[in-house]
Design a protein around this motif. Sequence first.
Motif, PDB file in Angstrom:
ATOM      1  N   VAL A  95      38.177  34.973  71.850  1.00 15.62           N
ATOM      2  CA  VAL A  95      38.623  35.509  73.140  1.00 15.62           C
ATOM      3  C   VAL A  95      39.738  36.505  72.883  1.00 15.62           C
ATOM      4  O   VAL A  95      40.708  36.190  72.194  1.00 15.62           O
ATOM      5  CB  VAL A  95      39.118  34.382  74.072  1.00 15.62           C
ATOM      6  N   VAL A  96      39.602  37.691  73.464  1.00 19.05           N
ATOM      7  CA  VAL A  96      40.634  38.716  73.371  1.00 19.05           C
ATOM      8  C   VAL A  96      41.090  39.032  74.789  1.00 19.05           C
ATOM      9  O   VAL A  96      40.287  39.299  75.673  1.00 19.05           O
ATOM     10  CB  VAL A  96      40.109  39.999  72.691  1.00 19.05           C
ATOM     11  N   GLU A  97      42.394  38.990  74.988  1.00 23.40           N
ATOM     12  CA  GLU A  97      43.013  39.360  76.263  1.00 23.40           C
ATOM     13  C   GLU A  97      43.799  40.641  75.985  1.00 23.40           C
ATOM     14  O   GLU A  97      44.722  40.637  75.181  1.00 23.40           O
ATOM     15  CB  GLU A  97      43.937  38.245  76.751  1.00 23.40           C
ATOM     16  N   ASN A  98      43.421  41.718  76.645  1.00 21.00           N
ATOM     17  CA  ASN A  98      43.974  43.032  76.336  1.00 21.00           C
ATOM     18  C   ASN A  98      44.492  43.708  77.602  1.00 21.00           C
ATOM     19  O   ASN A  98      43.972  43.475  78.688  1.00 21.00           O
ATOM     20  CB  ASN A  98      42.865  43.897  75.718  1.00 21.00           C
ATOM     21  N   GLY A  99      45.494  44.532  77.450  1.00 18.80           N
ATOM     22  CA  GLY A  99      45.970  45.363  78.559  1.00 18.80           C
ATOM     23  C   GLY A  99      45.180  46.651  78.605  1.00 18.80           C
ATOM     24  O   GLY A  99      45.036  47.327  77.584  1.00 18.80           O
ATOM     25  N   SER A 100      44.661  47.018  79.768  1.00 16.71           N
ATOM     26  CA  SER A 100      43.780  48.188  79.865  1.00 16.71           C
ATOM     27  C   SER A 100      44.489  49.507  79.533  1.00 16.71           C
ATOM     28  O   SER A 100      43.823  50.482  79.183  1.00 16.71           O
ATOM     29  CB  SER A 100      43.166  48.284  81.265  1.00 16.71           C
ATOM     30  N   ILE A 101      45.827  49.527  79.635  1.00 11.17           N
ATOM     31  CA  ILE A 101      46.543  50.766  79.284  1.00 11.17           C
ATOM     32  C   ILE A 101      47.426  50.564  78.044  1.00 11.17           C
ATOM     33  O   ILE A 101      48.449  51.214  77.884  1.00 11.17           O
ATOM     34  CB  ILE A 101      47.351  51.330  80.478  1.00 11.17           C
ATOM     35  N   ASP A 102      46.982  49.680  77.154  1.00  8.67           N
ATOM     36  CA  ASP A 102      47.703  49.458  75.894  1.00  8.67           C
ATOM     37  C   ASP A 102      47.467  50.647  74.982  1.00  8.67           C
ATOM     38  O   ASP A 102      46.354  50.888  74.518  1.00  8.67           O
ATOM     39  CB  ASP A 102      47.200  48.175  75.234  1.00  8.67           C
ATOM     40  N   GLU A 103      48.526  51.413  74.733  1.00 11.39           N
ATOM     41  CA  GLU A 103      48.411  52.625  73.915  1.00 11.39           C
ATOM     42  C   GLU A 103      48.096  52.314  72.454  1.00 11.39           C
ATOM     43  O   GLU A 103      47.734  53.218  71.694  1.00 11.39           O
ATOM     44  CB  GLU A 103      49.688  53.463  74.029  1.00 11.39           C
ATOM     45  N   HIS A 104      48.201  51.052  72.044  1.00 12.58           N
ATOM     46  CA  HIS A 104      47.912  50.665  70.663  1.00 12.58           C
ATOM     47  C   HIS A 104      46.451  50.261  70.468  1.00 12.58           C
ATOM     48  O   HIS A 104      46.043  49.963  69.344  1.00 12.58           O
ATOM     49  CB  HIS A 104      48.820  49.510  70.231  1.00 12.58           C
ATOM     50  N   VAL A 105      45.689  50.223  71.559  1.00 17.85           N
ATOM     51  CA  VAL A 105      44.285  49.812  71.479  1.00 17.85           C
ATOM     52  C   VAL A 105      43.417  50.887  72.148  1.00 17.85           C
ATOM     53  O   VAL A 105      43.120  50.812  73.337  1.00 17.85           O
ATOM     54  CB  VAL A 105      44.063  48.438  72.171  1.00 17.85           C
ATOM     55  N   PRO A 106      43.018  51.896  71.378  1.00 19.34           N
ATOM     56  CA  PRO A 106      42.194  52.952  71.956  1.00 19.34           C
ATOM     57  C   PRO A 106      40.795  52.433  72.326  1.00 19.34           C
ATOM     58  O   PRO A 106      40.276  51.517  71.674  1.00 19.34           O
ATOM     59  CB  PRO A 106      42.109  54.005  70.848  1.00 19.34           C
ATOM     60  N   PRO A 107      40.209  52.998  73.381  1.00 15.02           N
ATOM     61  CA  PRO A 107      38.894  52.532  73.838  1.00 15.02           C
ATOM     62  C   PRO A 107      37.820  52.498  72.754  1.00 15.02           C
ATOM     63  O   PRO A 107      37.004  51.583  72.718  1.00 15.02           O
ATOM     64  CB  PRO A 107      38.525  53.533  74.942  1.00 15.02           C
ATOM     65  N   ASP A 108      37.818  53.475  71.839  1.00 15.85           N
ATOM     66  CA  ASP A 108      36.788  53.475  70.792  1.00 15.85           C
ATOM     67  C   ASP A 108      36.940  52.280  69.850  1.00 15.85           C
ATOM     68  O   ASP A 108      35.944  51.765  69.327  1.00 15.85           O
ATOM     69  CB  ASP A 108      36.773  54.789  70.013  1.00 15.85           C
ATOM     70  N   SER A 109      38.157  51.790  69.660  1.00 15.51           N
ATOM     71  CA  SER A 109      38.337  50.612  68.794  1.00 15.51           C
ATOM     72  C   SER A 109      37.794  49.353  69.475  1.00 15.51           C
ATOM     73  O   SER A 109      37.331  48.434  68.790  1.00 15.51           O
ATOM     74  CB  SER A 109      39.803  50.436  68.396  1.00 15.51           C
ATOM     75  N   ILE A 110      37.844  49.318  70.789  1.00 19.61           N
ATOM     76  CA  ILE A 110      37.273  48.174  71.526  1.00 19.61           C
ATOM     77  C   ILE A 110      35.766  48.142  71.326  1.00 19.61           C
ATOM     78  O   ILE A 110      35.194  47.083  71.014  1.00 19.61           O
ATOM     79  CB  ILE A 110      37.638  48.255  73.024  1.00 19.61           C
ATOM     80  N   ILE A 111      35.124  49.292  71.469  1.00 23.50           N
ATOM     81  CA  ILE A 111      33.673  49.377  71.274  1.00 23.50           C
ATOM     82  C   ILE A 111      33.303  48.988  69.849  1.00 23.50           C
ATOM     83  O   ILE A 111      32.367  48.204  69.621  1.00 23.50           O
ATOM     84  CB  ILE A 111      33.151  50.797  71.602  1.00 23.50           C
ATOM     85  N   GLU A 112      34.051  49.505  68.865  1.00 20.45           N
ATOM     86  CA  GLU A 112      33.794  49.155  67.462  1.00 20.45           C
ATOM     87  C   GLU A 112      33.906  47.649  67.250  1.00 20.45           C
ATOM     88  O   GLU A 112      33.085  47.057  66.547  1.00 20.45           O
ATOM     89  CB  GLU A 112      34.787  49.873  66.541  1.00 20.45           C
ATOM     90  N   TRP A 113      34.916  47.036  67.840  1.00 19.04           N
ATOM     91  CA  TRP A 113      35.122  45.593  67.702  1.00 19.04           C
ATOM     92  C   TRP A 113      33.944  44.830  68.305  1.00 19.04           C
ATOM     93  O   TRP A 113      33.426  43.882  67.692  1.00 19.04           O
ATOM     94  CB  TRP A 113      36.441  45.190  68.369  1.00 19.04           C
ATOM     95  N   MET A 114      33.508  45.226  69.501  1.00 16.47           N
ATOM     96  CA  MET A 114      32.377  44.552  70.160  1.00 16.47           C
ATOM     97  C   MET A 114      31.107  44.647  69.318  1.00 16.47           C
ATOM     98  O   MET A 114      30.383  43.665  69.159  1.00 16.47           O
ATOM     99  CB  MET A 114      32.141  45.152  71.545  1.00 16.47           C
ATOM    100  N   VAL A 115      30.853  45.836  68.774  1.00 19.84           N
ATOM    101  CA  VAL A 115      29.677  46.028  67.924  1.00 19.84           C
ATOM    102  C   VAL A 115      29.759  45.127  66.695  1.00 19.84           C
ATOM    103  O   VAL A 115      28.780  44.464  66.319  1.00 19.84           O
ATOM    104  CB  VAL A 115      29.531  47.519  67.521  1.00 19.84           C
ATOM    105  N   GLU A 116      30.934  45.074  66.063  1.00 22.50           N
ATOM    106  CA  GLU A 116      31.108  44.227  64.880  1.00 22.50           C
ATOM    107  C   GLU A 116      30.896  42.751  65.216  1.00 22.50           C
ATOM    108  O   GLU A 116      30.233  42.021  64.471  1.00 22.50           O
ATOM    109  CB  GLU A 116      32.488  44.432  64.271  1.00 22.50           C
ATOM    110  N   MET A 117      31.434  42.299  66.339  1.00 25.58           N
ATOM    111  CA  MET A 117      31.242  40.900  66.756  1.00 25.58           C
ATOM    112  C   MET A 117      29.764  40.600  66.965  1.00 25.58           C
ATOM    113  O   MET A 117      29.250  39.562  66.535  1.00 25.58           O
ATOM    114  CB  MET A 117      32.026  40.592  68.036  1.00 25.58           C
ATOM    115  N   ASP A 118      29.066  41.533  67.623  1.00 22.71           N
ATOM    116  CA  ASP A 118      27.632  41.340  67.865  1.00 22.71           C
ATOM    117  C   ASP A 118      26.833  41.343  66.564  1.00 22.71           C
ATOM    118  O   ASP A 118      25.890  40.564  66.403  1.00 22.71           O
ATOM    119  CB  ASP A 118      27.099  42.412  68.820  1.00 22.71           C
ATOM    120  N   GLN A 119      27.200  42.207  65.621  1.00 22.93           N
ATOM    121  CA  GLN A 119      26.505  42.251  64.328  1.00 22.93           C
ATOM    122  C   GLN A 119      26.593  40.910  63.603  1.00 22.93           C
ATOM    123  O   GLN A 119      25.670  40.533  62.884  1.00 22.93           O
ATOM    124  CB  GLN A 119      27.084  43.354  63.444  1.00 22.93           C
TER     125      GLN A 119
END
Length: 123
Positions: free
Chosen positions: A5-29
């Motif tokens: 479970v990841v709880e993230n702030g939608s405007i967290d400048e340390h977590v760019p949107p593309d890194s979220i997508i990469e993380w989701m893809v890796e979890m699914d893989q």
Amino acid sequence: GCIVVVENGSIDEHVPPDSIIEWMVEMDQHEIDWRFTNHARTPHGWALGPGVTASSYQEVADRRSTQSMLATFSEAWPEVSQYHVELNACGTAMPRFNRRKGEGKGGKDKSTGKGGNGSDEAK
């Protein structure tokens, strides 16, 4: 398996949107059972209590993330009774919830005779 479970702030400048997508893809893989919550208009440091250096404390996100964590614990360990948490680690007040009929398996709190979440168990 495990639950991530990841709880993230939608405007967290340390977590760019593309890194979220990469993380989701890796979890699914890796066929990981995951959940990602993006808390609306919430910056980095939102779960750090008032007065903590670099805090951007957001009470609503902090409360919701604690509820999410407790729900995940209940899912991962249904045989373990949960007891009501008055305050989370940040000091945020946690509301009591009543289980709906047929939900959950928690046992009764021997000290109160109530359900594992502090409410009367559904009959």
